[in-house]
Design an enzyme around this catalytic site. Structure first.
Site, mmCIF file in Angstrom:
data_model
loop_
_atom_site.group_PDB
_atom_site.id
_atom_site.type_symbol
_atom_site.label_atom_id
_atom_site.label_comp_id
_atom_site.label_asym_id
_atom_site.label_seq_id
_atom_site.Cartn_x
_atom_site.Cartn_y
_atom_site.Cartn_z
ATOM 1 N N GLU A 157 6.873 6.281 -2.386
ATOM 2 C CA GLU A 157 6.387 5.118 -1.629
ATOM 3 C C GLU A 157 6.434 5.424 -0.134
ATOM 4 O O GLU A 157 6.915 6.465 0.291
ATOM 5 C CB GLU A 157 7.282 3.897 -1.921
ATOM 6 C CG GLU A 157 6.608 2.785 -2.714
ATOM 7 C CD GLU A 157 5.779 1.851 -1.840
ATOM 8 O OE1 GLU A 157 5.343 2.270 -0.740
ATOM 9 O OE2 GLU A 157 5.547 0.707 -2.259
ATOM 10 N N ASN A 162 5.811 -6.510 0.067
ATOM 11 C CA ASN A 162 5.377 -5.120 0.024
ATOM 12 C C ASN A 162 4.368 -4.821 1.127
ATOM 13 O O ASN A 162 3.699 -5.725 1.641
ATOM 14 C CB ASN A 162 4.720 -4.832 -1.328
ATOM 15 C CG ASN A 162 5.267 -3.587 -1.988
ATOM 16 O OD1 ASN A 162 5.595 -2.619 -1.311
ATOM 17 N ND2 ASN A 162 5.371 -3.608 -3.300
ATOM 18 N N ASP A 176 0.001 -3.262 -3.397
ATOM 19 C CA ASP A 176 1.251 -2.577 -3.055
ATOM 20 C C ASP A 176 1.177 -2.132 -1.599
ATOM 21 O O ASP A 176 0.918 -2.947 -0.727
ATOM 22 C CB ASP A 176 1.472 -1.421 -4.030
ATOM 23 C CG ASP A 176 2.933 -1.023 -4.168
ATOM 24 O OD1 ASP A 176 3.650 -1.027 -3.156
ATOM 25 O OD2 ASP A 176 3.368 -0.676 -5.279
#
Length: 295
Positions: A20, A154, A205
Site C-alpha cells: 500500500e 483510505n 482504495d
C-alpha cells in the site's frame, strides 16, 4: 467512459500481504506492507526484485511521508497513531488516538498536503461501521481528529493547491470531497459525496491526483484503476492483472503509473497479487510532499 489498454509490468513480484501507500520521494518509489509493518523502496531505474527494506515495525504500518530537511526520517501512520520513524527503525510517538477508541483499531493510508501537514485515516480491525476517523498532524506535531464516523478511511489525496481533499471510505463505497483552508488546514466545506459506487464496482482504495487535476483511484476487488474528472465524471478505466489494487502513484517525470496490490483475500494469487506493477499512461504526477514539522 473509455477503457485504457496498456501493457502492465510486474516490477516487484508478489509476496506482500497488503502492499500500500506508494509514493515517489527523492527519486525512489516508497511503499509499505501494512500488516507486516514493512517499509520498502525501489530506486528509479531499478530492475525487478531490486526493492530494499528500509524498516520493519512490530505494528501495522499504513503509510509514510518524508520529514522536511531530515533525510531518512519519516512521519508514519502506524499502529494506533502517528509517529516519527528514524533510519534505525525507532518510533517517536506524537499521539496514539486509536488507543482511545471503543473497538480495536489501527491507522491506515496517509499523505502530506502541500502546506506540510500529514493526513491519515483509521479503521477498526473488524470493520465496525463508523469506527474510523481522519486525522491531521500539524507542523507542531499536534494530532487533530478532523472527521469521524467513517468505516475504512483510505487514500487521502490533494489537489495541487491543497484546497481540495479527496477521501475514500472503502467499506461504504464512497469517495468524499472536502474543501480545505490552505492556511489553517480546517475543512471549510464538506465532506460531500464526490462518487458513490455500487457493490459490483469494487471498493475505492488508494488515490492520487495527476498534473491535469484528475483523480486516479485503485478499485479493490475490481482489478481496475479509475480516473475521474473533478466534476465527478468517470473518464477512463484501466484494467490490471490483480483483483485487489491498493494504491496508485504517478511518476513525476515519466508517464508511468505505479500500482501496489494485495495477496490478502485472494484465493489463487499470482505474481501480480501482493506486488508492485507499472503501466504506461498519458499523464504524469508529482513527487510526494513532506511533513513540515521539527524545524
Amino acid at each position: 467512459m473509455t477503457f485504457m489498454a496498456a501493457p502492465t509490468t510486474v516490477v516487484v513480484d508478489g509476496g506482500y500481504e497488503l502492499a500500500e501507500g506508494g509514493r515517489w520521494i527523492d527519486g525512489r518509489y516508497v511503499y509499505v506492507d501494512i500488516l507486516t509493518g514493512g517499509l520498502y523502496e525501489l530506486r528509479d531505474g531499478d530492475g525487478p526484485a531490486a526493492s530494499r527494506q528500509l524498516a520493519r515495525l512490530d505494528v501495522p504500518l499504513g503509510a509514510v511521508a518524508p520529514v522536511r530537511d531530515e533525510p531518512d526520517v519519516w512521519i508514519a501512520a502506524a499502529g494506533t497513531g502517528v509517529a516519527l520513524l528514524t533510519a534505525d527503525g525507532a518510533l517517536e510517538w506524537l499521539d496514539r488516538p486509536e488507543d482511545r477508541t471503543p473497538v480495536p483499531s489501527r491507522m491506515n493510508d496517509g499523505v502530506a498536503d502541500p502546506a506540510g501537514r500529514f493526513w491519515a485515516g483509521s479503521m477498526a480491525y473488524d470493520g465496525t461501521r463508523g469506527a474510523g476517523s481522519l486525522y491531521r498532524t500539524d507542523t507542531d506535531g499536534t494530532v487533530v481528529r478532523v472527521l469521524d464516523g467513517l468505516t475504512i478511511a483510505n487514500g487521502p489525496a490533494f489537489s495541487a493547491d491543497g484546497t481540495t481533499l479527496y477521501l475514500a471510505d472503502s467499506a461504504e463505497g464512497t469517495i468524499l470531497r472536502c474543501r480545505v483552508d490552505p492556511v489553517s488546514g480546517d475543512l471549510s466545506e464538506g465532506p460531500e459525496i464526490f462518487v458513490r459506487l455500487g457493490g459490483d464496482e469494487g471498493s475505492p482504495d488508494g488515490m492520487t491526483v495527476d498534473t491535469e487535476g484528475r483523480l486516479w483511484v485503485a478499485m479493490w476487488g475490481a482489478a481496475a484503476i479509475r480516473r475521474y474528472h473533478p466534476d465527478g465524471r468517470l473518464l477512463h478505466t484501466l484494467e490490471v492483472p490483480a483483483p485487489h489494487p491498493t494504491s496508485v502513484c504517478l511518476h513525476p517525470t515519466d508517464h508511468r503509473l505505479y500500482v501496489t496490490t494485495a495477496r490478502h483475500g485472494v484465493r489463487h494469487p499470482t505474481s501480480a497479487s501482493g506486488a508492485v506493477l507499472t503501466v504506461p499512461v498519458p499523464v504524469g504526477g508529482t513527487a510526494a510532499r513532506a511533513w513540515g514539522g521539527r524545524h
